[in-house]
Design a protein around this motif. Structure first.
Motif, mmCIF file in Angstrom:
data_model
loop_
_atom_site.group_PDB
_atom_site.id
_atom_site.type_symbol
_atom_site.label_atom_id
_atom_site.label_comp_id
_atom_site.label_asym_id
_atom_site.label_seq_id
_atom_site.Cartn_x
_atom_site.Cartn_y
_atom_site.Cartn_z
ATOM 1 N N LEU A 272 49.134 31.390 -21.941
ATOM 2 C CA LEU A 272 47.720 31.491 -21.705
ATOM 3 C C LEU A 272 47.164 30.352 -20.669
ATOM 4 C CD1 LEU A 272 44.862 32.645 -22.454
ATOM 5 C CD2 LEU A 272 44.951 31.126 -24.465
ATOM 6 N N SER A 273 47.758 29.124 -21.004
ATOM 7 C CA SER A 273 47.209 27.853 -19.943
ATOM 8 C C SER A 273 47.713 28.315 -18.722
ATOM 9 C CB SER A 273 47.825 26.822 -20.504
ATOM 10 O OG SER A 273 47.422 25.552 -19.989
ATOM 11 N N LEU A 274 48.739 28.722 -18.348
ATOM 12 C CA LEU A 274 49.111 29.165 -16.998
ATOM 13 C C LEU A 274 48.244 30.192 -16.530
ATOM 14 C CD1 LEU A 274 53.174 28.944 -17.022
ATOM 15 C CD2 LEU A 274 51.475 27.343 -16.222
ATOM 16 N N LEU A 275 48.052 31.185 -17.382
ATOM 17 C CA LEU A 275 47.187 32.370 -16.927
ATOM 18 C C LEU A 275 45.838 31.954 -16.486
ATOM 19 C CD1 LEU A 275 46.743 35.485 -16.688
ATOM 20 C CD2 LEU A 275 46.230 35.427 -19.003
ATOM 21 N N ILE A 276 45.200 30.926 -17.162
ATOM 22 C CA ILE A 276 44.015 30.363 -16.990
ATOM 23 C C ILE A 276 43.978 29.735 -15.576
ATOM 24 C CG2 ILE A 276 42.340 28.636 -17.629
ATOM 25 C CD1 ILE A 276 42.667 29.991 -20.197
ATOM 26 N N ALA A 277 45.153 29.158 -15.338
ATOM 27 C CA ALA A 277 45.302 28.293 -13.996
ATOM 28 C C ALA A 277 45.441 29.361 -12.931
ATOM 29 C CB ALA A 277 46.673 27.524 -13.978
ATOM 30 N N LEU A 278 46.041 30.410 -13.093
ATOM 31 C CA LEU A 278 46.295 31.440 -12.071
ATOM 32 C C LEU A 278 44.535 32.150 -11.639
ATOM 33 C CD1 LEU A 278 49.337 33.119 -13.077
ATOM 34 C CD2 LEU A 278 48.922 31.799 -11.166
ATOM 35 N N LEU A 279 43.749 32.088 -12.656
ATOM 36 C CA LEU A 279 42.327 32.859 -12.904
ATOM 37 C C LEU A 279 41.471 31.688 -12.007
ATOM 38 C CD1 LEU A 279 42.570 35.102 -15.981
ATOM 39 C CD2 LEU A 279 43.103 35.814 -13.524
ATOM 40 N N THR A 280 41.660 30.517 -12.348
ATOM 41 C CA THR A 280 40.579 29.552 -11.885
ATOM 42 C C THR A 280 40.787 29.353 -10.179
ATOM 43 O OG1 THR A 280 41.741 27.552 -12.480
ATOM 44 C CG2 THR A 280 40.127 28.541 -14.063
ATOM 45 N N PRO A 281 39.699 29.169 -9.514
ATOM 46 C CA PRO A 281 40.032 28.765 -7.953
ATOM 47 C C PRO A 281 40.617 27.717 -7.662
ATOM 48 C CG PRO A 281 37.541 28.966 -8.957
ATOM 49 C CD PRO A 281 38.372 29.207 -9.954
ATOM 50 N N ARG A 282 40.484 26.745 -8.665
ATOM 51 C CA ARG A 282 41.061 25.281 -8.256
ATOM 52 C C ARG A 282 42.136 25.207 -9.152
ATOM 53 N NH1 ARG A 282 35.573 24.438 -8.074
ATOM 54 N NH2 ARG A 282 34.871 23.611 -5.952
ATOM 55 N N ARG A 283 42.743 26.106 -9.410
ATOM 56 C CA ARG A 283 44.102 26.159 -10.362
ATOM 57 C C ARG A 283 44.063 25.012 -11.412
ATOM 58 N NH1 ARG A 283 44.421 30.653 -8.670
ATOM 59 N NH2 ARG A 283 45.608 31.099 -6.731
ATOM 60 N N GLN A 284 42.960 25.033 -12.136
ATOM 61 C CA GLN A 284 43.138 24.160 -13.232
ATOM 62 C C GLN A 284 43.341 24.884 -14.532
ATOM 63 O OE1 GLN A 284 38.540 23.348 -12.432
ATOM 64 N NE2 GLN A 284 39.049 21.349 -13.158
ATOM 65 N N MET A 285 44.181 24.085 -15.281
ATOM 66 C CA MET A 285 44.461 24.669 -16.793
ATOM 67 C C MET A 285 43.619 24.168 -17.823
ATOM 68 S SD MET A 285 48.684 23.767 -16.173
ATOM 69 C CE MET A 285 49.379 24.760 -17.076
ATOM 70 N N ILE A 286 43.873 24.761 -19.019
ATOM 71 C CA ILE A 286 43.169 24.615 -19.861
ATOM 72 C C ILE A 286 42.620 23.331 -20.284
ATOM 73 C CG2 ILE A 286 42.639 24.681 -22.646
ATOM 74 C CD1 ILE A 286 44.323 27.358 -22.335
#
Length: 167
Positions: free
Chosen positions: A127-141
């Motif tokens: 989930l943390s990696l998925l969020i990084a893929l979805l945020t424009p600045r590649r931020q994790m949780i």
């Protein structure tokens, strides 16, 4: 400071893609490097704990569950809290941790970042990696929760110089 002004001052992947190039791959590699460093610290403490445990008839072993997590946390706090703002693995992968608040990285962020990282990775690393893929600045949780941003260091220094601000 105005929230829109803060985000406007943050590097944008559309205008500065070199800051985010290969970021997730570099983060994973930095994690692997840091994992082996932490493993070496844990093994060293384990040997010391084994010797102290034998010398103290087992009382020294009671300290290991306390000392080991503190040593690992200390590694992160000392490295992230340094002027380099990166662990050994992050430095080797040309990464730097930057606060998004417009203020310098403080000790609480350097302490909270690894704690929240380990909690979120333990709960759900996909989930943390998925969020990084979805945020424009590649931020994790853990980046979003602590108000930090991971960037490539060498392009970032060039980016801040072009804006006329210190890195």
């Amino acid at each position: 400071m105005n929230e829109n002004r803060i985000h406007a001052a943050l590097p944008d992947p559309a205008t500065a893609p070199e800051l985010f190039e290969g970021l997730l791959t570099r983060r994973v590699m930095a994690y692997v490097i840091d994992f082996f460093i932490i493993l070496a610290i844990a093994m060293g403490l384990g040997v010391v704990g084994l010797i102290l445990g034998v010398l103290t008839f087992g009382l020294g072993w009671l300290l290991l569950p306390v000392v080991l997590p503190l040593a690992i946390l200390g590694y992160y706090v000392v490295t992230l809290g340094s002027p380099r703002r990166s662990t050994v693995g992050m430095s080797m992968m040309d990464l730097v941790l930057t606060p998004t608040s417009g203020a310098p990285l403080d000790g609480w962020q350097a302490l909270a970042h690894p704690i929240i990282f380990w909690i979120t990775i333990w709960i759900s690393w996909p989930l943390s990696l998925l969020i990084a893929l979805l945020t424009p600045r590649r931020q994790m949780i853990h980046d979003l929760l602590t108000g930090t941003l991971m960037l490539r260091l060498s392009p970032m220094e060039r980016h801040w110089r072009t804006l006329g601000e210190p890195a």
